[in-house]
Enzyme design. Structure first.
Site, PDB file in Angstrom:
ATOM      1  N   TYR A  66      -2.058  -1.920 -10.940  1.00  0.00           N
ATOM      2  CA  TYR A  66      -2.157  -1.825  -9.473  1.00  0.00           C
ATOM      3  C   TYR A  66      -1.369  -2.955  -8.788  1.00  0.00           C
ATOM      4  CZ  TYR A  66      -4.156  -2.173  -4.795  1.00  0.00           C
ATOM      5  OH  TYR A  66      -4.308  -2.287  -3.438  1.00  0.00           O
TER       6      TYR A  66
ATOM      7  N   VAL B 112       1.065  -3.895   3.706  1.00  0.00           N
ATOM      8  CA  VAL B 112       1.011  -5.222   4.333  1.00  0.00           C
ATOM      9  C   VAL B 112       2.292  -6.040   4.106  1.00  0.00           C
ATOM     10  CG1 VAL B 112      -1.507  -5.361   4.402  1.00  0.00           C
ATOM     11  CG2 VAL B 112      -0.279  -6.248   2.413  1.00  0.00           C
TER      12      VAL B 112
ATOM     13  N   SER C 154       0.795  -1.234   0.000  1.00  0.00           N
ATOM     14  CA  SER C 154       0.000   0.000   0.000  1.00  0.00           C
ATOM     15  C   SER C 154       0.827   1.283   0.000  1.00  0.00           C
ATOM     16  CB  SER C 154      -0.928   0.024   1.208  1.00  0.00           C
ATOM     17  OG  SER C 154      -2.172  -0.466   0.826  1.00  0.00           O
TER      18      SER C 154
ATOM     19  N   TYR D 148      -4.379   2.916   7.607  1.00  0.00           N
ATOM     20  CA  TYR D 148      -5.638   2.155   7.569  1.00  0.00           C
ATOM     21  C   TYR D 148      -6.627   2.721   8.595  1.00  0.00           C
ATOM     22  CZ  TYR D 148      -2.421  -1.082   5.218  1.00  0.00           C
ATOM     23  OH  TYR D 148      -1.481  -1.636   4.405  1.00  0.00           O
TER      24      TYR D 148
ATOM     25  N   LYS E 267       0.550   3.377  -2.982  1.00  0.00           N
ATOM     26  CA  LYS E 267      -0.591   4.296  -3.191  1.00  0.00           C
ATOM     27  C   LYS E 267      -0.142   5.758  -3.148  1.00  0.00           C
ATOM     28  CE  LYS E 267      -4.005   1.008  -1.597  1.00  0.00           C
ATOM     29  NZ  LYS E 267      -4.148  -0.015  -0.598  1.00  0.00           N
TER      30      LYS E 267
HETATM   31  N1  GLU Z   1      -1.699  -5.379  -2.634  1.00  0.00           N
HETATM   32  C1  GLU Z   1      -2.427  -5.296  -1.418  1.00  0.00           C
HETATM   33  C2  GLU Z   1      -3.905  -5.410  -1.674  1.00  0.00           C
HETATM   34  O1  GLU Z   1      -4.364  -4.846  -2.600  1.00  0.00           O
HETATM   35  C3  GLU Z   1      -2.095  -4.012  -0.742  1.00  0.00           C
HETATM   36  C4  GLU Z   1      -2.739  -3.923   0.599  1.00  0.00           C
HETATM   37  C5  GLU Z   1      -2.003  -3.110   1.610  1.00  0.00           C
HETATM   38  O2  GLU Z   1      -0.787  -3.059   1.681  1.00  0.00           O
HETATM   39  O3  GLU Z   1      -2.725  -2.499   2.385  1.00  0.00           O
HETATM   40  O4  GLU Z   1      -4.609  -6.066  -0.988  1.00  0.00           O
END
Ligand code: GLU
Length: 310
Positions: A189, A259, A65, A241, A68
């Site tokens: 993504y 994650v 994430s 989060y 992002k």
């Molecule tokens: N690739 C992970 C997903 O889309 C990223 C989630 C994360 O790091 O929060 O579930």
């Protein structure tokens, strides 16, 4: 002073190790379950070029994430503010990162770019001929590390098992929020999430953001100041989060976790910090990384509302 920072880092690492086994390695992406649960590391970089490091600061892991934030920078650079924020909001959700709930209940637009729904729309906004290559170029440039690359096994693992992200993308498509082919956008993504970085790379990224997007060595404006402000504000509000509020109280630094176990944190006092520890708490944040950042914030007076000097 130099020595003080190094000893605080080592103390923070020890305290991080003490809580490590309260967490669990992510396993919903099968390839991530192979992570070494004992890993923990931290790197702190100041804009004067000094670097402090402890533990596993140089072990590569997938950014997940944290991608992002880079894709938001790229979308803002190429499509602009109006287009991006006509499709994505700026509000924290308090829901899980992969929640679908609010899309049906409240708004057809994802609440913010830091949740999966928002990040999938962000990926669709990148206006370059090869969005993933542009993303990789940006990450390499910002981290000053041309060796940064894709982890093919994690990418394929995510692509194969990413049914929840597929559901989100198709729902967004049916509500006309997502332009383009969902599978193509998801492919970008998944690749972005599977790029490998180290805590050291993250410290450099954080330092650049803390320095208003300017590379202190060359004085080059790598990221526009206005974009830095947007990205760091959203990191403060929703980068951890549905734990962003508690984290803001305890650590008080714009941060983003993934994650894969990474966290990047930015102090307005000209400091970037990267941590890595794949043992995660229930919200998906690195337990060891959070503990390290809590100790550093307290001991070095880095909290955004701490008035003592660094
Ligand atoms: N690739 C992970 C997903 O889309 C990223 C989630 C994360 O790091 O929060 O579930």
């Amino acid at each position: 002073m130099e020595k003080d920072i190094q000893s605080v880092l080592e103390m923070a690492l020890e305290q991080g190790r003490d809580v490590l086994y309260e967490g669990k390695v992510a396993n919903y992406i099968p390839e991530l379950a192979k992570a070494d649960s004992s890993n923990l590391g931290v790197c702190l970089m100041k804009k004067d070029g000094s670097i402090y490091k402890a533990g596993d600061y140089n072990i590569p892991f997938t950014m997940q994430s944290i991608s992002k934030t880079f894709s938001l920078i790229l979308a803002l650079q190429t499509a602009g503010y109006d287009k991006v924020f006509s499709k994505i909001g700026m509000e924290p959700t308090g829901d899980r990162f992969d929640s679908i709930l609010q899309l049906e209940l409240k708004d057809w637009r994802p609440f913010n770019p830091m949740i999966n729904a928002g990040a999938i729309v962000t990926a669709s906004c990148i206006e370059t001929p090869d969005p993933f290559q542009s993303f990789l170029d940006l990450v390499r440039r910002v981290c000053k590390n041309p060796g940064i690359r894709l982890n093919e096994s994690v990418y394929l693992s995510e692509k194969k098992t990413g049914t929840r992200n597929r559901s989100i993308a198709y729902l967004l498509k049916s509500d006309h929020v997502l332009d383009g082919e969902p599978e193509d956008i998801l492919d970008v993504y998944f690749r972005m999430c599977s790029v490998m970085i180290t805590a050291r790379d993250l410290a450099r990224y954080g330092m650049l953001l803390s320095n208003h997007g300017i590379d202190p060595e060359t004085n080059e404006q790598v990221i526009d100041t206005s974009i830095v402000r947007i990205v760091t504000t959203l990191m403060m509000l929703c980068g951890m989060y549905d734990e962003s509020g508690e984290y803001a109280v305890k650590v008080g630094l714009p941060s983003k976790s993934g994650v894969g176990g990474g966290i990047v944190a930015i102090s307005r006092k000209g400091v970037g910090i990267g941590t890595f520890g794949p043992m995660l708490n229930k919200k998906g944040n690195s337990v060891g990384g959070e503990k390290i950042l809590q100790v550093l914030s307290r001991e070095l007076h880095l909290h955004v509302f701490d008035t003592a000097s660094f």
